[in-house]
Design a protein around this motif. Sequence first.
Motif, PDB file in Angstrom:
ATOM      1  N   GLY A   1       0.794  -1.216   0.000  1.00 61.60           N
ATOM      2  CA  GLY A   1       0.000   0.000   0.000  1.00 61.60           C
ATOM      3  C   GLY A   1       0.828   1.268   0.000  1.00 61.60           C
ATOM      4  O   GLY A   1       0.332   2.346  -0.339  1.00 61.60           O
ATOM      5  N   ASP A   2       2.108   1.172   0.397  1.00 61.93           N
ATOM      6  CA  ASP A   2       2.979   2.343   0.365  1.00 61.93           C
ATOM      7  C   ASP A   2       3.215   2.782  -1.074  1.00 61.93           C
ATOM      8  O   ASP A   2       3.245   1.960  -1.999  1.00 61.93           O
ATOM      9  N   GLN A   3       3.429   4.085  -1.255  1.00 60.61           N
ATOM     10  CA  GLN A   3       3.706   4.627  -2.590  1.00 60.61           C
ATOM     11  C   GLN A   3       5.108   5.187  -2.644  1.00 60.61           C
ATOM     12  O   GLN A   3       5.591   5.815  -1.682  1.00 60.61           O
TER      13      GLN A   3
ATOM     14  N   LYS B   1       1.425   4.155   3.811  1.00 62.20           N
ATOM     15  CA  LYS B   1      -0.036   4.030   3.875  1.00 62.20           C
ATOM     16  C   LYS B   1      -0.354   3.403   5.223  1.00 62.20           C
ATOM     17  O   LYS B   1      -0.051   2.239   5.461  1.00 62.20           O
TER      18      LYS B   1
END
Length: 792
Positions: A741-743, A790
Amino acid sequence: MRLLFLLTLFATSYAASLVKFPSTALPLPPLFNNQAASSTGAANFNGFGSSFDSQFLPQGPWVYDGITYELPSAWGLGNDNVIANGQVLALAEPAYAHELHFLYSGDASGGEFVANFVLTFTDNSTQLIQMYARNWWKWPLLNNGAIQTPYHFENDGASKKFNTTQIYQWSTSTFSEHALASITFPPVDNRHRLHVFAMSLSQSTAPTSRPPGPSLSVRQARFTTRWEMINGVRAQAVEVTLANLLPASELAPITSVNTRLDISIVGEGIETLAQGSVFRLVPGDQARVDVFVRGSRANGLASVHIQDSKGNHHGSSDGWPTSPLVDNWTADPRLLKTHETPTWVVEWCKVWDLLSGLGKKYSLVHSGIMIFMTSKKAPSGTYAECWDLHRPNSPTWNHHLQTFGKNIIYDEFIANFTASKFNASQWVDLFDRAGAKYFVLVTKHHDGFALFDTGNTTHRSSVHLGPKRDFLSELMITAKKEKPNLHRGTYYSLPEWFNPDSARYGFGAWPGGLAHNAFNDSQLETYTGHLDIKDYLDDLQLPHMLDLAIKYETEIMWCDIGGPNKTPEFAAQFYNNALANGRQVTMNNRCGAVPDFDTPEYATFGTTQTDRWESNEGMDPFSYGLNSATQPNQYKNGSTIIQTLVDIVSKNGNYLLDVGPTAEGEIIAPMMNNLLDAGSWLKYSGDCIYDTGYWFPSSQEILSGQSVRFTTTPKTFCIVAFHQPQDGQLTIQKRLPILPGDQIRLLGPTAASAPLPWSVDHATGRFTVNVSESALAGGRFAWAFQVSYKTQ
């Protein structure tokens, strides 16, 4: 995707208990080969008959910063430390390690040195940890050790050396992919041998020993002397460090903190005014936050409370000693020692600080006299200092003889120092455009020529001689008015080479007393501008420092050299004046007493140094001042500046870069262009520098063809590559605090790129991010990849 979604949800429901932070003393006595202390001076710590007085050393199990060390139950009965010489300390049972702790000293007098330990793990992989080690006493500067004695024995106890003598504490993170099997000590270095008195291991939590979820522990809760104004209240910063004690090999959503945790302090009379928040904490990592409180008292105890964003309690840690903010500083060194580097330096101002064009040593103003000499051609790789001029046959002496002749003495250059083109607005604008957050002006160097109004202490200054201008006032007033975002500092040399009044305090290369003519030793040179005073310390040094603090409102007292001083008396007034005016100020370790931060020159390290430090160096590759013999392509370019900055910041340091102007007060075009190039990089990638901290597990990864550094904020993680990634991929061979989920974006000269695809090999932890060649082509100097967490 369904599995990842379930794991992410489950990661927010971990157990609500906190683990006590562990430390186990390691069995060093079998390796002891030296006696450091006795009650009579009979020990021989340094190989030359010098030793500690045992009456000042703690005995038996000793706790410092929450870590337990095993010291002798009685000193003076035999060997009590290890002189490092490649010994191997094998653990009885291999263990996953979270952190290692040392009590040590070097045995030379002065200077610092690097000592490399090698950790070997059960899979035969190794980790090198680099200690920036200090010696047991240092004069004229001062180090602060965890254990201090007021003197040490010399000559087998026949005499005493009344310099504060130290044993230091140092902690470092360790890899925890595999169990630690052994620790190999550095090889012996007879110039400054490393002595280790005790070691302790903080072991990781075995993943099978507790319910699923992270293993959280409060590593530290420290009531500081730092403060911030919150709703009109001077709130005290309590520095809380939270650890996830699981080994890094267990990294997964379920074992990580991936939701906001709020930290507060509870205790008698204590009110939390601003909570600290942790948003991401993976196995093997630590997070540091400030919690702001009021009402703390001396000798009390407090608890750290942790809850999630919904108010659910996640555990408490009790028994942390409290201390109040200081409302009145005195000259007592025990009180002054508690002063700390302000938040504006250690957090948002973690930047490469332009030792501003008037920077530390020798800049514009390093005494205008030196600038005039230096801006003329001097031998390549040298700097035309007054001291070197008085060393026959030195490069400076020969250059002066060939260029100016033997009838010209140093002080005759005063008339040629004009700084006629010095414009304070242009300088502070350059600092700002180059990305600096503070500057430090050389107000007086060792030749005693000052750039501020010295009143009736001396007329050896730019106000009374030469330009007849107060450059410090011009710069400070202009910066305060035009660039209030810039913090303002002052360099000040405590001793002077040839001031006749400083002779009684002279030492080493700073003897005081009038100089003998460089080419006719039978003649004494004049000390232009000298006035009759009674005492150098009371009537010149201390009044100058107080003027810099009170009249000119310096925020950084950047002393040089150390030596005899009135620093405790100065520091008390410096801190009280700043407090009365709502400012927080700081002082370096060269003032000779009670330092806030260290100042190694031209220094970078292989490992994070948790003490506050600032590396300083010049734009010129050989010196701080301007030398017209230096070719434009030899100055530090944008790539060198940025990569040095990033490297230092990743290891918890600041960067002070000296810019040497001409005798007319201008900066030459090659220096300016290189600084502005660096500033342009910071405009679009500064989010990976400003307001960042170090990543506890590791500061860097250096492999063949690749060198990267890591920085963190509570909500982001940065990977800064020094080489352009090849074939559309950047690969890191270690586990990073990145979860589904991290960008990830590449910060660039245009708007930040779209999120980049990334992947992790869960077996090895290898991380890969894919990036197009076109996106990479727009960068230079370094490529900053920013991870945005996230969180739930």
